[in-house]
Write an enzyme that holds these catalytic residues in place. Structure first.
Site, mmCIF file in Angstrom:
data_model
loop_
_atom_site.group_PDB
_atom_site.id
_atom_site.type_symbol
_atom_site.label_atom_id
_atom_site.label_comp_id
_atom_site.label_asym_id
_atom_site.label_seq_id
_atom_site.Cartn_x
_atom_site.Cartn_y
_atom_site.Cartn_z
ATOM 1 N N LEU A 48 10.512 -21.509 -4.238
ATOM 2 C CA LEU A 48 9.750 -20.227 -3.792
ATOM 3 C C LEU A 48 8.106 -20.460 -4.520
ATOM 4 C CD1 LEU A 48 9.689 -16.852 -1.646
ATOM 5 C CD2 LEU A 48 8.612 -16.856 -3.842
ATOM 6 N N ASP A 74 0.146 -1.257 0.368
ATOM 7 C CA ASP A 74 -0.168 0.571 -0.207
ATOM 8 C C ASP A 74 1.136 1.312 0.173
ATOM 9 O OD1 ASP A 74 -2.048 1.014 0.226
ATOM 10 O OD2 ASP A 74 -2.360 1.208 1.718
ATOM 11 N N HIS A 98 2.845 3.280 -9.105
ATOM 12 C CA HIS A 98 3.473 1.531 -8.864
ATOM 13 C C HIS A 98 4.001 0.851 -9.756
ATOM 14 C CE1 HIS A 98 -0.711 1.942 -7.891
ATOM 15 N NE2 HIS A 98 -1.939 2.333 -8.539
HETATM 16 C C1 FPP Z 1 -1.500 0.319 -3.603
HETATM 17 O O1 FPP Z 1 -1.599 2.056 -3.475
HETATM 18 C C2 FPP Z 1 -1.199 -0.695 -4.484
HETATM 19 C C3 FPP Z 1 -1.932 -1.166 -5.646
HETATM 20 C C4 FPP Z 1 -3.710 -1.230 -5.686
HETATM 21 C C5 FPP Z 1 -1.393 -2.398 -6.013
HETATM 22 C C6 FPP Z 1 0.017 -2.853 -6.146
HETATM 23 C C7 FPP Z 1 0.846 -3.680 -7.518
HETATM 24 C C8 FPP Z 1 2.478 -2.351 -7.813
HETATM 25 C C9 FPP Z 1 3.305 -3.076 -6.512
HETATM 26 C C10 FPP Z 1 2.389 -3.310 -9.102
HETATM 27 C C11 FPP Z 1 1.605 -4.116 -9.690
HETATM 28 C C12 FPP Z 1 2.132 -5.196 -9.406
HETATM 29 C C13 FPP Z 1 2.818 -6.912 -9.868
HETATM 30 C C14 FPP Z 1 3.632 -7.321 -9.162
HETATM 31 C C15 FPP Z 1 2.216 -6.859 -10.684
HETATM 32 P P1 FPP Z 1 -2.224 2.482 -3.605
HETATM 33 O O2 FPP Z 1 -2.989 2.823 -5.408
HETATM 34 O O3 FPP Z 1 -3.993 2.400 -2.839
HETATM 35 O O4 FPP Z 1 -1.930 3.994 -2.789
HETATM 36 P P2 FPP Z 1 -2.179 5.318 -2.140
HETATM 37 O O5 FPP Z 1 -3.241 4.373 -0.593
HETATM 38 O O6 FPP Z 1 -1.041 5.552 -0.975
HETATM 39 O O7 FPP Z 1 -3.199 5.734 -2.747
#
Ligand code: FPP
Length: 247
Positions: free
Chosen positions: A135, A24, A41
């Protein structure tokens, strides 16, 4: 690269078998820098590599990452397509390297909602890395814990209707066989970044007795040292699974 913390962790007999992560804070990371959310991201992919690296070094058997929730389909279309293309690029580009390192990748969730191109890419990485023994990396995509429980309940209802199962036979171990994580141990440790104290509909069944570790670090800044700090914290915990300690 050596790490004192890693050495300390390896000396303990308590290595978690399964670590799950709610990644997050990508959006806030981008916002703080005046960048669009998708830049957060993209940077978050570096942290995915750091966490995977750390997990292999520690000797964790299963690493589960919450990459895209069912609720995330409600985000703006540009953000959804940025996340999907990151997933697709990851699946295509890192397939060979992950296979070489013995990482078995499973993409779990409602894959019917993915575009045909993304679905092909994730099926490709799952097939290519099938034999990995170092893993297992679970990428939870288009996933929600309640959906997973509902799918299991529906399938079991069909088994009962068709006479293949009796209701009184359905116990915890039967139920687990109908979840995406069938055959895997429940997570020993859940890490959540960016300081939020929520489960957010993640692995609701499997987290029943999981230790929770929350760090203020935003996901794109998460490093293998942060991963080691979480493991070291876990090793100091006393797990009781609802029981009292033997005296
Ligand atoms: C939360 O941050 C994160 C996500 C919704 C996506 C996580 C995805 C990645 C790290 C990239 C894709 C991963 C793979 C393995 C292909 P948020 O956008 O909710 O952050 P915020 O709460 O600060 O708005």
């Amino acid at each position: 690269m050596t790490s004192d913390l890693l050495e300390q962790i390896r000396q303990s007999a308590r290595i978690p078998r399964h670590v799950a992560i709610i990644m997050d804070g990508n959006g806030r990371w981008a916002l703080q820098r005046g960048l669009p959310r998708h830049a957060g991201h993209r940077e978050g992919m570096k942290a995915v590599r750091q966490a995977l690296e750390g997990a292999v070094e520690v000797g964790v058997q299963v690493l589960t990452l919450f990459a895209f929730s069912t609720q995330n389909w409600q985000r703006p279309p540009q953000e959804i397509s940025a996340l999907m293309s990151l997933l697709e690029v990851y699946a295509r580009k890192e397939k060979a390297e992950l296979k070489r390192r013995g990482v078995r990748v499973r993409v779990l969730g409602d894959l019917d909602r993915l575009s045909p191109g993304t679905r092909r890419a994730v099926q490709g990485i799952m097939k290519a890395t099938e034999g990995g023994k170092t893993l297992q990396l679970n990428l939870m995509i288009s996933y929600s814990g309640r959906d997973e429980i509902l799918w299991a309940a529906r399938q079991l209802a069909v088994e009962v209707r068709e006479g293949r199962k009796r209701p009184e036979e359905i116990d915890e171990s039967t139920f687990q066989e109908y979840l995406f994580t069938r055959g895997l141990p429940d997570p020993d440790l859940l890490i959540r970044t960016s300081g939020e104290l929520r489960i957010s509909n993640f692995m609701l069944w499997q987290l029943a007795y999981t230790e929770i570790y929350v760090t203020p670090v935003l996901w794109p800044d998460f490093t293998r040292e942060d991963f080691f700090a979480a493991i070291a914290d876990f090793q100091r915990r006393q797990r009781r699974f609802g029981r009292v300690d033997a005296t």
